[in-house]
Design a protein around this motif. Structure first.
Motif: not given
Ligand code: ARG
Length: 250
Positions: A87, A89, A92, A215-222
């Motif tokens: 979370s 970063g 990943d 995966i981190a909440k803000d990494n929706t792309e990954l």
């Protein structure tokens, strides 16, 4: 004056050259996908004879990275620091036989599930513990921060659990008589029982858990890319192939 002009010209040339170098470097180098895990959880992750992290999770992550055109890097760390690491970063993705729980979902996003696990109880062969009902008043060895830890502390109280950095240490404590049993996921349990004399696994009716990548909440792309790659691996039969390599059908 003339000197200054020449100097600044040289400087400009050097800067342009450096920029070109940096750009061309980027196009040839692959982007890195950093996976965090706790490599003391066979057959999902363990350190092999070449001192590399191997196992189901490492192979799934490598297959996903390949599909994404990325280079996989694995970081081995304490299990209970993985959620914070992802979370914040510093990694990943987490693949660590990690169970999807509502509490963890408050801090991270989970991918689609790729495997299931069951919490089981390991005891000595001659143990008086025969069923889960016998666990009251017993000392239970667990790996810190795992669902086994959370469930047992909840059901039997904080004093009932003895926390260890990894499952192997909890199993060693069982062998030494420091704990009466170990609660851990079924596949690592089988591996630990196979590697140690005089241990057995109780037949239990615990709930099946889902393992997924965090995966981190803000990494929706990954998250989207990971799920797409995972779906492809499932459709291609590659996921089953990886799992079958490490888990033999009974
Ligand atoms: N499934 C359990 C959990 O998520 C245990 C996972 C432990 N994994 C590990 N690599 N040590 O809490």
């Amino acid at each position: 004056m003339k000197h200054i002009k020449i100097l600044s010209l040289i400087l400009a040339v050097v800067m342009v050259a450096a920029m070109l170098g940096a750009c061309s470097g980027k196009t040839t180098e692959k982007e890195v996908l950093t996976m965090g895990t706790n490599a003391a959880f066979p057959p999902y992750e363990f350190v092999d004879e070449n001192n590399k992290v191997a196992g189901i999770d490492a192979e799934i992550a490598a297959a996903v990275a390949e599909k994404l055109g990325m280079e996989l890097e694995i970081k081995d760390m304490a299990f209970d620091s993985l959620i914070t690491a992802v979370s914040s970063g510093s990694i990943d993705v987490v693949l660590a036989g990690m169970t999807v729980t509502p509490e963890r979902e408050e801090s991270v996003n989970f991918s689609d599930s790729y495997a299931t696990g069951i919490q089981v109880v390991i005891v000595k062969e001659d143990s008086p513990i025969a069923t889960i009902d016998d666990l009251a008043d017993k000392k239970i060895g667990v790996q810190t921060g795992t669902t086994g830890d959370i469930y047992c502390a909840g059901d039997y109280g904080e004093d009932a659990v003895a926390r260890y950095d990894n499952g192997a240490l909890a199993v060693a404590a069982l062998q030494n008589g420091q704990v009466d049993c170990v609660v851990i996921d079924n596949e690592p349990a089988k591996a630990f029982v196979a590697a140690n004399e005089g241990l057995k696994i109780l037949d239990t009716e615990y709930i099946t858990e889902n393992y997924a990548a965090a995966i981190a909440k803000d990494n929706t792309e990954l998250l989207e890319k990971f799920n797409k790659a995972l779906a492809e691996l499932k459709a291609e039969g590659k996921l089953d192939e990886i799992i079958a390599k490490y888990i033999k059908a009974e």
